[in-house]
Design a protein around this motif. Sequence first.
Motif, PDB file in Angstrom:
ATOM      1  N   GLY A 203       0.685  -1.040  -0.255  1.00  0.00           N
ATOM      2  CA  GLY A 203       0.013   0.085   0.075  1.00  0.00           C
ATOM      3  C   GLY A 203       0.856   1.241  -0.086  1.00  0.00           C
ATOM      4  O   GLY A 203       1.933   1.154   0.191  1.00  0.00           O
ATOM      5  N   THR A 204       0.050   2.484  -0.251  1.00  0.00           N
ATOM      6  CA  THR A 204       0.943   3.891  -0.432  1.00  0.00           C
ATOM      7  C   THR A 204       0.878   4.136   1.212  1.00  0.00           C
ATOM      8  O   THR A 204      -0.002   4.089   2.132  1.00  0.00           O
ATOM      9  CB  THR A 204       0.029   4.571  -0.765  1.00  0.00           C
ATOM     10  OG1 THR A 204      -0.074   4.184  -2.337  1.00  0.00           O
ATOM     11  CG2 THR A 204       0.621   6.158  -0.725  1.00  0.00           C
ATOM     12  N   ILE A 205       2.153   4.574   1.690  1.00  0.00           N
ATOM     13  CA  ILE A 205       2.381   4.897   3.238  1.00  0.00           C
ATOM     14  C   ILE A 205       3.102   6.335   2.961  1.00  0.00           C
ATOM     15  O   ILE A 205       3.722   6.910   2.030  1.00  0.00           O
ATOM     16  CB  ILE A 205       3.285   4.012   3.806  1.00  0.00           C
ATOM     17  CG1 ILE A 205       4.767   3.731   3.289  1.00  0.00           C
ATOM     18  CG2 ILE A 205       2.501   2.650   3.958  1.00  0.00           C
ATOM     19  CD1 ILE A 205       5.716   3.003   3.983  1.00  0.00           C
ATOM     20  N   PRO A 206       2.820   7.152   4.380  1.00  0.00           N
ATOM     21  CA  PRO A 206       3.615   8.286   4.144  1.00  0.00           C
ATOM     22  C   PRO A 206       5.021   8.151   4.618  1.00  0.00           C
ATOM     23  O   PRO A 206       5.424   7.083   5.459  1.00  0.00           O
ATOM     24  CB  PRO A 206       2.675   9.270   5.490  1.00  0.00           C
ATOM     25  CG  PRO A 206       2.263   7.888   6.092  1.00  0.00           C
ATOM     26  CD  PRO A 206       1.943   6.765   5.386  1.00  0.00           C
ATOM     27  N   GLY A 207       6.063   9.232   3.963  1.00  0.00           N
ATOM     28  CA  GLY A 207       7.228   9.059   4.597  1.00  0.00           C
ATOM     29  C   GLY A 207       8.245   7.716   3.906  1.00  0.00           C
ATOM     30  O   GLY A 207       7.732   7.374   2.772  1.00  0.00           O
ATOM     31  N   PRO A 208       9.225   7.486   4.287  1.00  0.00           N
ATOM     32  CA  PRO A 208      10.257   6.660   3.539  1.00  0.00           C
ATOM     33  C   PRO A 208       9.637   5.161   3.473  1.00  0.00           C
ATOM     34  O   PRO A 208       8.888   4.743   4.416  1.00  0.00           O
ATOM     35  CB  PRO A 208      11.609   6.507   4.343  1.00  0.00           C
ATOM     36  CG  PRO A 208      11.252   7.795   5.520  1.00  0.00           C
ATOM     37  CD  PRO A 208      10.118   7.863   5.581  1.00  0.00           C
TER      38      PRO A 208
ATOM     39  N   PRO B  44       4.040  18.942  16.880  1.00  0.00           N
ATOM     40  CA  PRO B  44       4.573  17.837  16.021  1.00  0.00           C
ATOM     41  C   PRO B  44       5.028  18.258  14.480  1.00  0.00           C
ATOM     42  O   PRO B  44       4.627  19.136  14.054  1.00  0.00           O
ATOM     43  CB  PRO B  44       3.271  16.694  16.176  1.00  0.00           C
ATOM     44  CG  PRO B  44       2.576  17.266  17.116  1.00  0.00           C
ATOM     45  CD  PRO B  44       2.809  18.675  17.531  1.00  0.00           C
ATOM     46  N   GLY B  45       6.136  17.540  14.252  1.00  0.00           N
ATOM     47  CA  GLY B  45       6.498  17.888  12.836  1.00  0.00           C
ATOM     48  C   GLY B  45       5.234  17.235  12.129  1.00  0.00           C
ATOM     49  O   GLY B  45       4.808  16.468  12.234  1.00  0.00           O
ATOM     50  N   ASP B  46       5.231  18.034  10.793  1.00  0.00           N
ATOM     51  CA  ASP B  46       4.135  17.673   9.841  1.00  0.00           C
ATOM     52  C   ASP B  46       4.378  16.272   9.345  1.00  0.00           C
ATOM     53  O   ASP B  46       3.297  15.393   9.424  1.00  0.00           O
ATOM     54  CB  ASP B  46       3.889  18.797   8.570  1.00  0.00           C
ATOM     55  CG  ASP B  46       3.607  19.980   9.009  1.00  0.00           C
ATOM     56  OD1 ASP B  46       2.717  20.103  10.023  1.00  0.00           O
ATOM     57  OD2 ASP B  46       4.029  21.014   8.477  1.00  0.00           O
ATOM     58  N   LEU B  47       5.651  15.986   8.777  1.00  0.00           N
ATOM     59  CA  LEU B  47       5.802  14.419   8.259  1.00  0.00           C
ATOM     60  C   LEU B  47       5.827  13.530   9.388  1.00  0.00           C
ATOM     61  O   LEU B  47       4.982  12.575   9.203  1.00  0.00           O
ATOM     62  CB  LEU B  47       7.037  14.645   7.700  1.00  0.00           C
ATOM     63  CG  LEU B  47       7.684  13.242   7.182  1.00  0.00           C
ATOM     64  CD1 LEU B  47       6.469  12.581   5.952  1.00  0.00           C
ATOM     65  CD2 LEU B  47       9.027  13.278   6.064  1.00  0.00           C
TER      66      LEU B  47
ATOM     67  N   ASP C 161      11.776  17.145  11.172  1.00  0.00           N
ATOM     68  CA  ASP C 161      10.641  17.287   9.893  1.00  0.00           C
ATOM     69  C   ASP C 161      11.196  17.140   8.617  1.00  0.00           C
ATOM     70  O   ASP C 161      11.134  18.074   7.839  1.00  0.00           O
ATOM     71  CB  ASP C 161       9.919  18.286  10.438  1.00  0.00           C
ATOM     72  CG  ASP C 161       8.408  18.365   9.675  1.00  0.00           C
ATOM     73  OD1 ASP C 161       8.207  17.318   8.914  1.00  0.00           O
ATOM     74  OD2 ASP C 161       7.698  19.286   9.799  1.00  0.00           O
ATOM     75  N   HIS C 162      11.905  16.034   8.264  1.00  0.00           N
ATOM     76  CA  HIS C 162      12.574  16.084   6.924  1.00  0.00           C
ATOM     77  C   HIS C 162      12.599  14.438   6.663  1.00  0.00           C
ATOM     78  O   HIS C 162      12.901  13.600   7.372  1.00  0.00           O
ATOM     79  CB  HIS C 162      13.991  16.541   7.140  1.00  0.00           C
ATOM     80  CG  HIS C 162      14.433  16.739   5.722  1.00  0.00           C
ATOM     81  ND1 HIS C 162      15.180  15.739   5.084  1.00  0.00           N
ATOM     82  CD2 HIS C 162      14.810  17.999   5.007  1.00  0.00           C
ATOM     83  CE1 HIS C 162      15.505  16.252   3.848  1.00  0.00           C
ATOM     84  NE2 HIS C 162      15.284  17.201   3.756  1.00  0.00           N
TER      85      HIS C 162
END
Length: 415
Positions: A8-13, A251-254, A158-159
């Motif tokens: 599935g599609t996931i946020p982040g790395p 919190p950081g956005d990512l 946040d990167h």
Amino acid sequence: MTTIDPRGTIPGPTLAEFRAAQITVAPVIQPTPMELSRHLSAMLGSPVHLKCENLQRTGAYKLRGAYNMLSKLTAEQRERGVVAASAGNHAQGVAFAASELGIRSTIFMPMGAALPKVQATRDYGARIELRGLDFQSALQAAIAHVAETGATFVPPYDHHDIVAGQGTLGLEILEQQPDVDTILVPIGGGGLAAGVASAAKQRAAELGRTIRVVGVQAEGAAAYPPSLAAGAPTTIRTMPTIADGIAVARPGDLPFEIIRTFVDDVVTVSDDDIARAIIALLERAKLVVEPAGAVTTAAIMTGAVRDAGTTVSILSGGNVDPMVLERVIGRGLVASQRYLRIRMDLPDRPGQLAIIAQILSDEQANVVEVLHTRHNEWTQINAVAIELSVTTRGPEHAQRLLEALRRAGYQPHEV
């Protein structure tokens, strides 16, 4: 428990990016020990392993993310240098990573930053700029410097590449402890928790199994519970906390997007809980851990985490000012009733101190300090006030001492 579909599609790395980061950081980080804690295992009722990232180079996990990000800079970006704002672990991680890669680094720190952290950052090769009385002032100065020079700003959490680097710790945990059921991770801005949770859960899904990840915050700076409830990063008013390394108001956005996908629960612990945990780690594990790194141990000791199975508790850092450590140890001893301050009135006649001393001796309490005065405003004119500081063996011993004083006709009050 969150179930991850690796397709599935996931946020982040992605898992591939975490693996690539692991190869990237391998030359500079050291795989940190995984130590079984019988003391914490007995408390939890299942095996507890301590992931000793406090023994990492620069004293914390931050080097992983910083080096991964800096290694991806272009030749032009490297020539312009890098800039960061930090009062502690991030500063040292960026300074060391930049030095290893031959990049000039400038770190902006508040003027009140602890001297050992300032000196360590300088020793790692950074140019230090002390600006303002708080982190926000240092951050604003860093951003202004970036605008003036074109240097690359290195954010603390946040990167994408920072998160990927921190996530190498999650892969390392599964390699060292493949049967782990639960991972406990400190949360500030969320970079470490996001990376560890995502990397570990993606790898576990690939292996056909699930793990649980629990984030731990200091209750005086717990931005994630209200943010998760609101469905978006929320700014809170932080309260003073000894866990300054994770005292982040928003919190950081990512990291937020990753954490709400991959982290199963977020719990909080108090400063007294953290202080007790630091003492337990010192006494039972022989480890020096900073307050932010001890929150996972505190979560076990307070029962905030239960039914965890085989558990890995991440000790995220060990950079603590000795003067702060002294105060924290004192706070922890008081919180666990091993250091007791007692105030009471005595009749103003000869022999009273001898009676008190005999009671303390009979109960095997060790006297640290005695204050004896007639000049307190709450003391009657025919009485004297005494304040005693004593060490005990714990809550039961402390209560026996207080009861012995009451049986002798005194009215002791804990201070």
